[in-house]
Design a protein around this motif. Structure first.
Motif, mmCIF file in Angstrom:
data_model
loop_
_atom_site.group_PDB
_atom_site.id
_atom_site.type_symbol
_atom_site.label_atom_id
_atom_site.label_comp_id
_atom_site.label_asym_id
_atom_site.label_seq_id
_atom_site.Cartn_x
_atom_site.Cartn_y
_atom_site.Cartn_z
ATOM 1 N N ASP A 1 0.829 -1.213 0.000
ATOM 2 C CA ASP A 1 0.000 0.000 0.000
ATOM 3 C C ASP A 1 0.862 1.261 0.000
ATOM 4 O O ASP A 1 0.533 2.249 -0.666
ATOM 5 N N ASN B 1 2.014 1.700 -3.536
ATOM 6 C CA ASN B 1 0.947 2.211 -4.402
ATOM 7 C C ASN B 1 0.834 3.722 -4.298
ATOM 8 O O ASN B 1 0.662 4.427 -5.302
ATOM 9 N N ASP B 2 0.911 4.225 -3.073
ATOM 10 C CA ASP B 2 0.879 5.678 -2.875
ATOM 11 C C ASP B 2 2.075 6.345 -3.537
ATOM 12 O O ASP B 2 1.940 7.371 -4.218
ATOM 13 N N HIS C 1 -3.983 6.336 -7.027
ATOM 14 C CA HIS C 1 -4.674 5.037 -7.020
ATOM 15 C C HIS C 1 -5.919 5.081 -6.129
ATOM 16 O O HIS C 1 -6.886 4.346 -6.372
ATOM 17 N N ARG C 2 -5.909 5.923 -5.119
ATOM 18 C CA ARG C 2 -7.070 6.046 -4.242
ATOM 19 C C ARG C 2 -8.274 6.611 -5.015
ATOM 20 O O ARG C 2 -9.407 6.149 -4.841
ATOM 21 N N LYS D 1 -9.593 3.970 -7.464
ATOM 22 C CA LYS D 1 -10.380 2.941 -6.793
ATOM 23 C C LYS D 1 -11.742 3.484 -6.372
ATOM 24 O O LYS D 1 -12.748 2.762 -6.434
ATOM 25 N N ASP D 2 -11.794 4.739 -5.949
ATOM 26 C CA ASP D 2 -13.088 5.355 -5.634
ATOM 27 C C ASP D 2 -13.982 5.373 -6.874
ATOM 28 O O ASP D 2 -15.181 5.044 -6.801
ATOM 29 N N THR E 1 -5.112 -6.877 0.119
ATOM 30 C CA THR E 1 -4.956 -5.916 1.208
ATOM 31 C C THR E 1 -6.242 -5.174 1.536
ATOM 32 O O THR E 1 -6.256 -4.362 2.468
ATOM 33 N N ASP F 1 -8.252 -2.936 -0.123
ATOM 34 C CA ASP F 1 -8.586 -1.582 -0.565
ATOM 35 C C ASP F 1 -9.953 -1.496 -1.235
ATOM 36 O O ASP F 1 -10.736 -0.587 -0.954
ATOM 37 N N ARG G 1 -14.145 -0.459 0.505
ATOM 38 C CA ARG G 1 -15.047 0.486 -0.158
ATOM 39 C C ARG G 1 -16.391 -0.170 -0.473
ATOM 40 O O ARG G 1 -17.446 0.438 -0.304
ATOM 41 N N GLY H 1 -4.431 -7.691 4.614
ATOM 42 C CA GLY H 1 -5.807 -7.193 4.536
ATOM 43 C C GLY H 1 -6.586 -7.438 5.811
ATOM 44 O O GLY H 1 -7.327 -6.568 6.279
ATOM 45 N N ARG I 1 -5.498 -4.989 8.417
ATOM 46 C CA ARG I 1 -6.064 -3.662 8.142
ATOM 47 C C ARG I 1 -7.553 -3.621 8.490
ATOM 48 O O ARG I 1 -8.053 -2.621 9.008
#
Length: 243
Positions: free
Chosen positions: A33, A36-37, A44-45, A48-49, A70, A72, A76, A97, A100
């Protein structure tokens, strides 16, 4: 002769690829993660939204989030009240995951170690199937798509978020240089793993272009297929319906 498939820019025996991919993600699970950031500058956030907004998850429906280790996408989807099963071939990714989810006090998710090409679920088990940044890593994409179609109910929907081929002149060349030259170095600095991120970038380059992948989705039996490019196709949302 044994059948060969791509593993980044290399050709490997098809029987070996799943284990090689599993090893890549075992090594990067803890920093996945964060990377990815770093690689996407946080974009990427937003992708994904946008992806989950297209899925339109509904309370009570059963959704399979494949390659969702993980969590993400699953987190959501679960916000809408959907019953989400998170599946991944890699137990280390699933463990991250679950950790988290525990921190978020999310207890309604199911976690399952699965191979996308040979799912253990019964026919017509899910109302939606999602896969984000995972399908390019399977050995045989057509088998994974066939399994997605099999486990969906009639009227079920398939959604895939994946890197693709950017068609914007100029931007495509800039991204190509950035990804090949800098992303492996970022992987070395943050994840202590340069080669895994070199593979991940190479796997993007070997993934079928948007029109070709859409044809593969149709060939698996899906109808009303659609492609939504993001940033000129740097990333794309693919969708289809089982009718």
């Amino acid at each position: 002769m044994n059948e060969t498939v791509s593993f980044g820019y290399r050709e490997v025996d098809a029987s070996e690829k799943a284990g090689m991919v599993r090893q890549v993600f075992s090594g990067v699970a803890g920093s996945y993660d964060l990377m990815n950031d770093a690689m996407s500058f946080g974009a990427h956030r937003l992708w994904k939204d946008q992806f989950v907004a297209r899925v339109k998850p509904r309370a009570g429906e059963a959704i399979l989030d494949m390659a969702g280790g993980t969590g993400d996408i699953a987190f959501r989807l679960a916000k809408a009240g959907a019953a989400v099963t998170v599946a991944d071939i890699n137990p280390e990714m699933l463990a991250v995951g679950q950790q988290r989810a525990g921190k978020r006090q999310l207890s309604g998710l199911l976690w399952s170690e699965q191979n996308a090409e040979a799912l253990s679920f019964a026919d017509r088990s899910f109302d939606a199937y999602t896969i984000a940044f995972g399908i390019r890593n399977v050995t045989f994409i057509d088998k994974a798509l066939a399994e997605a179609h099999r486990v969906l109910n009639y009227g079920g929907r398939f959604f895939c978020l994946e890197f693709s081929t950017c068609v914007w002149p100029g931007f495509a060349e800039i991204y190509d240089a950035y990804s090949h030259r800098l992303v492996p170095k970022i992987g070395k600095a943050l994840a202590k793993d340069e080669e895994s991120y070199r593979y991940l970038i190479e796997s993007i380059r070997r993934f079928p272009p948007m029109p070709e992948f859409e044809r593969m989705i149709r060939a698996a039996g899906f109808a009303q297929t659609k492609v939504e490019p993001i940033l000129g196709g740097l990333v794309a949302i693919h969708s289809g319906w089982k009718v």
